[in-house]
Motif scaffolding. Structure first.
Motif, PDB file in Angstrom:
ATOM      1  N   ARG A  45       0.837  -1.207   0.000  1.00  0.00           N
ATOM      2  CA  ARG A  45       0.000   0.000   0.000  1.00  0.00           C
ATOM      3  C   ARG A  45       0.870   1.255   0.000  1.00  0.00           C
ATOM      4  NH1 ARG A  45      -3.398  -1.529   3.688  1.00  0.00           N
ATOM      5  NH2 ARG A  45      -2.080  -0.897   5.402  1.00  0.00           N
ATOM      6  N   GLU A  46       1.903   1.270   0.817  1.00  0.00           N
ATOM      7  CA  GLU A  46       2.815   2.420   0.898  1.00  0.00           C
ATOM      8  C   GLU A  46       3.495   2.678  -0.453  1.00  0.00           C
ATOM      9  OE1 GLU A  46       7.213   3.138   2.831  1.00  0.00           O
ATOM     10  OE2 GLU A  46       5.785   1.951   3.993  1.00  0.00           O
ATOM     11  N   ASN A  48       2.424   1.695  -3.428  1.00  0.00           N
ATOM     12  CA  ASN A  48       1.395   2.119  -4.381  1.00  0.00           C
ATOM     13  C   ASN A  48       1.022   3.579  -4.173  1.00  0.00           C
ATOM     14  OD1 ASN A  48       1.343  -0.410  -5.523  1.00  0.00           O
ATOM     15  ND2 ASN A  48      -0.537  -1.056  -4.501  1.00  0.00           N
ATOM     16  N   ASP A  49       0.858   3.981  -2.923  1.00  0.00           N
ATOM     17  CA  ASP A  49       0.520   5.375  -2.631  1.00  0.00           C
ATOM     18  C   ASP A  49       1.627   6.319  -3.102  1.00  0.00           C
ATOM     19  OD1 ASP A  49      -1.945   4.752  -1.538  1.00  0.00           O
ATOM     20  OD2 ASP A  49      -1.243   4.857   0.545  1.00  0.00           O
ATOM     21  N   ARG A  50       2.870   5.893  -2.972  1.00  0.00           N
ATOM     22  CA  ARG A  50       3.988   6.723  -3.405  1.00  0.00           C
ATOM     23  C   ARG A  50       3.951   6.927  -4.928  1.00  0.00           C
ATOM     24  NH1 ARG A  50      10.346   5.252  -3.227  1.00  0.00           N
ATOM     25  NH2 ARG A  50      11.118   7.328  -3.652  1.00  0.00           N
ATOM     26  N   ARG A  52       1.278   6.589  -6.896  1.00  0.00           N
ATOM     27  CA  ARG A  52       0.049   7.308  -7.243  1.00  0.00           C
ATOM     28  C   ARG A  52       0.130   8.790  -6.874  1.00  0.00           C
ATOM     29  NH1 ARG A  52      -3.838   8.639  -4.043  1.00  0.00           N
ATOM     30  NH2 ARG A  52      -3.095   7.272  -2.388  1.00  0.00           N
ATOM     31  N   SER A  53       0.637   9.090  -5.691  1.00  0.00           N
ATOM     32  CA  SER A  53       0.594  10.475  -5.209  1.00  0.00           C
ATOM     33  C   SER A  53       1.826  11.300  -5.570  1.00  0.00           C
ATOM     34  CB  SER A  53       0.381  10.500  -3.698  1.00  0.00           C
ATOM     35  OG  SER A  53       1.474   9.904  -3.035  1.00  0.00           O
ATOM     36  N   ASP A  85      -8.387   9.504  -1.750  1.00  0.00           N
ATOM     37  CA  ASP A  85      -8.254   8.759  -0.497  1.00  0.00           C
ATOM     38  C   ASP A  85      -9.559   8.070  -0.097  1.00  0.00           C
ATOM     39  OD1 ASP A  85      -9.797  10.872   0.340  1.00  0.00           O
ATOM     40  OD2 ASP A  85      -8.461  11.492   1.958  1.00  0.00           O
ATOM     41  N   HIS A  97      -4.562  -0.130  -2.168  1.00  0.00           N
ATOM     42  CA  HIS A  97      -4.657   1.152  -2.873  1.00  0.00           C
ATOM     43  C   HIS A  97      -4.124   1.023  -4.295  1.00  0.00           C
ATOM     44  CE1 HIS A  97      -4.656   3.625   1.139  1.00  0.00           C
ATOM     45  NE2 HIS A  97      -5.584   2.678   1.121  1.00  0.00           N
TER      46      HIS A  97
END
Length: 145
Positions: A45-46, A48-50, A52-53, A85, A97
């Protein structure tokens, strides 16, 4: 930007973490998924968030349909994806995510992150390990799916 509750396209899109069907000639075909899947989910998740964001830690592709909308709309879409989010069990069943459906400036957009081996030939054997995984985020119009 919004999601539609009565549709769950991300749960319909093949999830390569839980579907380890690799190509017949894959050298990793016989390899079992790495142990500790529950412990790996927060790291996946971490990462993927990196991607994506921040746009870091992988490759981002957009389809021709997205590109054809013009730079201002494309920028708005990527900004909306970066701040998204609204993950729920319906649109994020594996808590990674890795996918969402959104509406941005009247366009229905799907983004999805997939996990490949370093050669981008086969699925990654461990999506929580960036040393063996290349993340690829694809952004498309829903009608292109």
């Amino acid at each position: 930007m919004s999601t539609t509750d009565n549709e769950k396209p991300c749960s319909k899109i093949e999830h390569n973490m839980n579907n380890r069907e690799l190509a017949e000639d894959s050298p990793d075909q016989a390899a079992a998924p790495a142990a500790g899947g529950d412990q790996r989910t927060p790291r996946i998740r971490e990462l993927n968030d990196r991607l994506r964001s921040e746009g870091r830690g992988g490759i981002i592709h957009m389809t021709n349909g997205i590109a054809a909308l013009g730079l201002p709309t494309v920028n708005a879409m990527f900004q909306a994806i970066a701040v998204f989010d609204a993950f729920t069990p319906d649109n994020d069943p594996w808590s990674e995510h890795d996918c969402a459906v959104m509406e941005v400036e009247g366009n229905r957009v799907i983004w999805k992150i997939d996990y490949y081996d370093r050669s981008r030939t086969y699925l990654s054997t461990d999506p929580s390990d960036p040393k063996v995984t290349v993340r690829v985020m694809t952004v498309m119009l829903a009608e292109e799916y």
